[in-house]
Enzyme design. Structure first.
Site, PDB file in Angstrom:
ATOM      1  N   ASP A 198       0.876  -1.194   0.000  1.00 18.82           N
ATOM      2  CA  ASP A 198       0.000   0.000   0.000  1.00 18.82           C
ATOM      3  C   ASP A 198       0.902   1.228   0.000  1.00 18.82           C
ATOM      4  O   ASP A 198       2.142   1.113  -0.003  1.00 18.82           O
ATOM      5  CB  ASP A 198      -0.955  -0.004   1.223  1.00 18.82           C
ATOM      6  CG  ASP A 198      -2.293   0.690   0.933  1.00 18.82           C
ATOM      7  OD1 ASP A 198      -2.280   1.912   0.669  1.00 18.82           O
ATOM      8  OD2 ASP A 198      -3.339   0.017   0.971  1.00 18.82           O
ATOM      9  N   GLY A 224       4.654   1.383  -1.515  1.00 14.31           N
ATOM     10  CA  GLY A 224       4.936   1.726  -2.911  1.00 14.31           C
ATOM     11  C   GLY A 224       3.737   2.390  -3.556  1.00 14.31           C
ATOM     12  O   GLY A 224       2.783   2.771  -2.869  1.00 14.31           O
ATOM     13  N   ASP A 225       3.809   2.481  -4.873  1.00 14.77           N
ATOM     14  CA  ASP A 225       2.755   3.123  -5.654  1.00 14.77           C
ATOM     15  C   ASP A 225       2.323   2.152  -6.745  1.00 14.77           C
ATOM     16  O   ASP A 225       3.123   1.781  -7.614  1.00 14.77           O
ATOM     17  CB  ASP A 225       3.306   4.417  -6.272  1.00 14.77           C
ATOM     18  CG  ASP A 225       2.307   5.095  -7.180  1.00 14.77           C
ATOM     19  OD1 ASP A 225       1.143   4.625  -7.274  1.00 14.77           O
ATOM     20  OD2 ASP A 225       2.686   6.100  -7.814  1.00 14.77           O
ATOM     21  N   HIS A 244     -12.512  -1.001  -8.219  1.00 14.57           N
ATOM     22  CA  HIS A 244     -13.751  -0.189  -8.231  1.00 14.57           C
ATOM     23  C   HIS A 244     -13.475   1.283  -7.921  1.00 14.57           C
ATOM     24  O   HIS A 244     -14.288   2.136  -8.226  1.00 14.57           O
ATOM     25  CB  HIS A 244     -14.804  -0.783  -7.278  1.00 14.57           C
ATOM     26  CG  HIS A 244     -14.647  -0.418  -5.835  1.00 14.57           C
ATOM     27  ND1 HIS A 244     -15.703  -0.355  -4.954  1.00 14.57           N
ATOM     28  CD2 HIS A 244     -13.539  -0.097  -5.095  1.00 14.57           C
ATOM     29  CE1 HIS A 244     -15.277  -0.015  -3.749  1.00 14.57           C
ATOM     30  NE2 HIS A 244     -13.975   0.139  -3.804  1.00 14.57           N
TER      31      HIS A 244
HETATM   32  C1  LIG Z   1     -10.884   1.165  -0.840  1.00 19.02           C
HETATM   33  S1  LIG Z   1      -9.353   0.915  -0.015  1.00 19.02           S
HETATM   34  C2  LIG Z   1      -9.327  -0.853   0.125  1.00 19.02           C
HETATM   35  C3  LIG Z   1      -8.434  -1.340   1.217  1.00 19.02           C
HETATM   36  C4  LIG Z   1      -8.440  -2.858   1.420  1.00 19.02           C
HETATM   37  N1  LIG Z   1      -8.092  -3.578   0.223  1.00 19.02           N
HETATM   38  C5  LIG Z   1      -9.806  -3.285   1.918  1.00 19.02           C
HETATM   39  O1  LIG Z   1     -10.599  -3.782   1.120  1.00 19.02           O
HETATM   40  O2  LIG Z   1     -10.086  -3.099   3.111  1.00 19.02           O
HETATM   41  C6  LIG Z   1      -8.166   1.246  -1.293  1.00 19.02           C
HETATM   42  C7  LIG Z   1      -6.731   1.085  -0.868  1.00 19.02           C
HETATM   43  O3  LIG Z   1      -5.896   1.417  -1.988  1.00 19.02           O
HETATM   44  C8  LIG Z   1      -4.760   2.091  -1.483  1.00 19.02           C
HETATM   45  N2  LIG Z   1      -4.130   2.904  -2.548  1.00 19.02           N
HETATM   46  C9  LIG Z   1      -4.603   4.041  -3.106  1.00 19.02           C
HETATM   47  N3  LIG Z   1      -3.747   4.527  -4.011  1.00 19.02           N
HETATM   48  C10 LIG Z   1      -2.686   3.681  -4.021  1.00 19.02           C
HETATM   49  C11 LIG Z   1      -1.460   3.668  -4.749  1.00 19.02           C
HETATM   50  N4  LIG Z   1      -1.176   4.616  -5.646  1.00 19.02           N
HETATM   51  N5  LIG Z   1      -0.583   2.647  -4.515  1.00 19.02           N
HETATM   52  C12 LIG Z   1      -0.890   1.673  -3.603  1.00 19.02           C
HETATM   53  N6  LIG Z   1      -2.043   1.634  -2.892  1.00 19.02           N
HETATM   54  C13 LIG Z   1      -2.926   2.637  -3.096  1.00 19.02           C
HETATM   55  C14 LIG Z   1      -5.343   2.953  -0.378  1.00 19.02           C
HETATM   56  O4  LIG Z   1      -4.370   3.464   0.497  1.00 19.02           O
HETATM   57  C15 LIG Z   1      -6.315   1.990   0.271  1.00 19.02           C
HETATM   58  O5  LIG Z   1      -5.718   1.242   1.291  1.00 19.02           O
END
Ligand SMILES: C[S@@+](CC[C@H](N)C(=O)[O-])C[C@H]1O[C@@H](n2cnc3c(N)ncnc32)[C@H](O)[C@@H]1O
Length: 338
Positions: A198, A224-225, A244
């Site tokens: 994340d 990371g990203d 989504h």
């Molecule tokens: C809707 S949440 C879902 C979290 C987890 N999978 C859950 O279902 O409880 C979306 C996740 O994507 C992560 N996220 C957003 N942009 C990101 C990026 N550029 N790289 C990695 N993770 C990212 C957010 O920090 C968040 O934890």
């Protein structure tokens, strides 16, 4: 009054119910009822609320089955109200607080703006604007991450039961938040190793939880990203409530980065709501389509049908193999490299 008018007026009350639940959750009423019924005077004293006003709140919520009013006027927890307790298995308190918090609540007050423009309430910058909150607004980030943990914990047993996680040796949870789901999967599959991936501030918060769960030897936390790359070499890549969040263009970048990182025979697992091809008035479909509006307002993404997932996955080089229903509201979409 004609039945259709009553139906419409009842539908209008949804926002009031949300705020009533939010205030009860914020005040911690449910935890004060854990040992048995209490009168509104005592509850007001314990929570710092106005006694008369708190009684009105509790009576309103009792009419929805969240609390029960006893013959002597005291209030008791119901099974639903017990989910407002903090730090108990299945607690949804953090999710309720996210819905009622001024950030989420204020965004929904601008639904008309999103429906008119087709953009999120933050403008055309898709979900990145929302997730930047994690670096700029620590309180908002804490509310969001706790909400994800709480909602995900409500579903994790069903996801664990729906898919055979004993086959992969290494599971990578892409955008796994604080690791609620992958932790449950690892606990149920002792031979499995995992990587939680994340953005840096979220991973920072996840490390202490992983250690506290006793999973530090099997679950590595990597920051990371997802738009740059994801950790390579996994046997299965899990993305729950990630695709989504994003429009097709961003989703394809994420999926292609997973494709590039995966072993040839690895599996991609999207855990998502799946929109039915034809809309019915069931509570499941209502929940899915309100989540779709939530994606419009907050993130710029979509809830998608099975056919839309098949097309999107195909464009990223995947073949949709099957969709396993974890619950009536959540599917595990399994795909392989085409
Ligand atoms: C809707 S949440 C879902 C979290 C987890 N999978 C859950 O279902 O409880 C979306 C996740 O994507 C992560 N996220 C957003 N942009 C990101 C990026 N550029 N790289 C990695 N993770 C990212 C957010 O920090 C968040 O934890």
């Amino acid at each position: 009054m004609p039945a259709p008018a009553l139906t419409l007026i009842d539908l209008l009350n949804g926002y009031r119910v949300t705020q009533a639940l939010y205030v009860a959750a914020r005040l911690g009423v449910a935890d004060r009822l854990a040992d048995g019924p209490q009168g509104s005077e005592e509850l007001a004293h314990m929570t710092g609320a106005h006694p008369g006003a708190l009684r009105r709140l509790l009576r309103a919520l009792a009419s929805f089955g969240v609390f029960a009013e006893e013959a002597d006027g005291r209030f008791a927890l119901t099974e639903v109200g017990a989910l407002l307790r903090d730090n108990v298995p299945g607690s949804l308190r953090a999710g309720v607080i996210f819905y009622g918090d001024r950030r989420h609540w204020g965004a929904w007050a601008k639904l008309e703006q999103s429906v008119t423009s087709g953009e999120t309430v933050w403008g055309p910058r898709a979900a990145s604007a929302f997730f930047e909150m994690n670096t700029k607004d620590p309180e908002g980030a804490a509310i969001f991450n706790a909400a994800m943990t709480s909602f995900t914990s409500a579903f994790d047993a069903a996801v664990v039961a729906a898919y055979d996680f004993s086959r992969p040796a290494t599971l990578i949870d892409v955008g796994g938040g604080h690791g609620a789901l992958i932790s449950s999967i690892l606990r149920a599959n002792p031979g499995l190793r995992g990587i939680l991936f994340d953005i840096p501030p979220v991973i920072e918060g996840a490390r202490t939880r992983i250690a506290a769960a006793g999973l530090a030897d099997r679950l590595e936390a990597v920051a990371g990203d997802v738009f740059a790359s994801v950790p390579s070499g996994g046997d299965a890549y899990l993305l729950k409530w990630i695709i989504h969040d994003w429009d097709d263009e961003h989703s394809l970048t994420i999926l292609r980065n997973c494709h590039r990182a995966m072993k040839p025979d690895a599996r991609l697992l999207l855990v998502e709501r799946v929109v039915p091809e034809r809309i019915d008035p069931s509570a499941d479909t209502q929940s899915t389509l309100l989540a779709d509006l939530n994606m419009l307002v907050l993130a710029g993404g979509h809830e998608r049908t099975a056919a839309e997932y098949r097309t999107l996955l195909g464009a990223a080089g995947f073949a949709l193999a099957r969709i396993l229903p974890a619950t009536t509201r959540l599917g595990v979409i399994e795909a392989t490299r085409a």
